[in-house]
Write a protein that holds these residues in place. Structure first.
Motif, mmCIF file in Angstrom:
data_model
loop_
_atom_site.group_PDB
_atom_site.id
_atom_site.type_symbol
_atom_site.label_atom_id
_atom_site.label_comp_id
_atom_site.label_asym_id
_atom_site.label_seq_id
_atom_site.Cartn_x
_atom_site.Cartn_y
_atom_site.Cartn_z
ATOM 1 N N HIS A 1 -16.636 46.433 -8.208
ATOM 2 C CA HIS A 1 -16.705 47.115 -9.500
ATOM 3 C C HIS A 1 -15.319 47.587 -9.930
ATOM 4 N N CYS B 1 -25.271 42.468 -5.841
ATOM 5 C CA CYS B 1 -25.412 43.618 -6.741
ATOM 6 C C CYS B 1 -26.895 44.001 -6.778
ATOM 7 N N GLU C 1 -19.490 43.222 -3.192
ATOM 8 C CA GLU C 1 -20.611 42.390 -3.654
ATOM 9 C C GLU C 1 -20.409 40.935 -3.229
HETATM 10 C C1 PEP Z 1 -23.427 48.999 -8.073
HETATM 11 O O1 PEP Z 1 -23.018 49.359 -6.958
HETATM 12 O O2 PEP Z 1 -23.996 47.912 -8.264
HETATM 13 C C2 PEP Z 1 -23.137 49.866 -9.222
HETATM 14 C C3 PEP Z 1 -23.908 49.869 -10.295
HETATM 15 O O3 PEP Z 1 -22.013 50.621 -9.045
HETATM 16 P P1 PEP Z 1 -21.333 51.732 -9.978
HETATM 17 O O4 PEP Z 1 -22.271 52.881 -10.017
HETATM 18 O O5 PEP Z 1 -20.054 52.013 -9.279
HETATM 19 O O6 PEP Z 1 -21.126 51.092 -11.342
#
Ligand code: PEP
Ligand code: MN
Length: 353
Positions: A274, A104, A300
């Protein structure tokens, strides 16, 4: 409005039509297709006087696009858009799935390198890592900023992976774009219109995530903002939406994949991390995403998820990512797609073939 050129229209004829459109004070978007070039017109308040364009040489017809989105639509470009990366065989929207994996957040050089090595070995061509993080709490880890971007530039050099990283605001977009091969716009920014327009002025691919409560039309309109500024290299990403369900962090809406593919030529990938928020749901939903026809995945992965500074609960262990790659390699051919082997790995030719 859309000007459809004849199959054998010359470059000069296309240019002349674009000049006429711009002379009217509108913007012309010539979009070459396999059969013919279409020229999208934006910036017009009402209907454009079709007559003068219809008479021009090389023009087949002028059609009114009734949908609110134009440039992302299959009306403008019938065949799928494939987003390519120079010097890499990774892409999105072609026969081969585009696989993005990584932590992440980039937390340290050691952490990022340890994960990059494993995901490259598993066959991914794209490394994801947050340098600037959109966090719900102002006290949570906000990302290492430019230091993280520098670490990812080293990862590109060392492993040949292309870098996908998020720009969270207008202020840092240019810096992020300097380092990234593909700029991510996150769910929270899907309707940050000034950021979308600025990303539209970049000349590199943008990964646009669906907002947490965005409808299909809102999602496509957000992409339209980017294309309307002249950047046609957009990859859409389904990452789950907010529902009443509490067994997952979000509800991964896989039905949006065929819905997007019906209306738009842009590639769409899926984020099962996510989308579910839970490590044990990532593999099953990855299989489903490939089966439903997604153009790729963003996943991730962390070598020590229990110690991750963000989203450890939904991060796969590298061994689990190996398993994911091996399973989707088997599923992809059923839907006429394939998944790359690790870079440089010799192709094994079976005896008798
Ligand atoms: C991410 O890819 O770590 C992320 C914050 O994704 P999202 O904008 O989909 O929450
Ligand atoms: Mn995350």
């Amino acid at each position: 409005m859309l000007v459809v050129m004849k199959a054998h229209a010359t470059e000069e004829q296309v240019r002349a039509v674009c000049e006429r459109i711009e002379h009217f004070g509108y913007r012309a978007h010539p979009i070459p297709g396999a059969q013919r070039t279409a020229i999208g017109i934006t910036g017009n308040k009402g209907a454009v006087e079709a007559g003068t364009l219809e008479e021009m040489s090389g023009v087949q017809e002028v059609i009114v696009v009734s949908k609110p989105y134009k440039l992302v639509s299959r009306d403008v470009k019938e065949e799928d858009t494939e987003v390519l990366f120079t010097g890499s065989d990774g892409s999105f929207g072609g026969r081969t799935l585009g696989i993005i994996a990584g932590p992440c957040s980039v937390e340290s050089r050691e952490q990022a390198f340890a994960i990059a090595e494993r995901i490259a070995k598993a066959g991914a061509r794209f490394f994801r890592g947050g340098a600037y993080k959109p966090r719900t709490s102002p006290y949570a880890f906000q990302g290492l900023g430019e230091d993280a971007l520098k670490i990812m530039a080293e990862i590109r050099d060392r492993f040949g992976l292309r870098i996908v990283t998020e720009a969270i605001d207008n202020e840092t977009l240019d810096l992020v774009a300097e380092y990234a091969d593909c700029v991510q716009i996150g769910a929270r920014n899907m309707q940050n219109f000034s950021l979308l327009k600025k990303a539209g002025r970049l000349r590199k691919p943008v990964l646009l995530k669906r907002g947490m409560s965005a409808t299909l039309e809102e999602f496509l309109m957000a992409a339209e903002y980017i294309l309307s500024e002249g950047n046609y290299q957009v990859i859409l990403c389904e990452r789950g939406v907010r529902t009443f369900a509490d067994h997952t962090r979000n509800t991964l809406d896989l039905s949006i994949v065929p819905a997007v593919q019906k209306l738009s030529h842009l590639p769409i990938i899926v984020d099962p991390s996510h989308g579910t928020g839970k490590r044990d749901k990532v593999l099953p939903l990855s299989r489903a995403a490939v089966a439903v026809g997604a153009d790729g995945l963003i996943v991730e992965v962390h070598h020590e998820p229990d110690r991750a500074l963000s989203d450890g609960m939904q991060s796969l262990f590298p061994d689990q990512f190996d398993e994911l790659m091996s399973e989707i390699r088997q599923i992809a051919p059923v839907v006429h797609r394939n998944v790359q082997e690790p870079q440089g790995k010799p192709v094994v030719v079976k005896a008798g073939k």
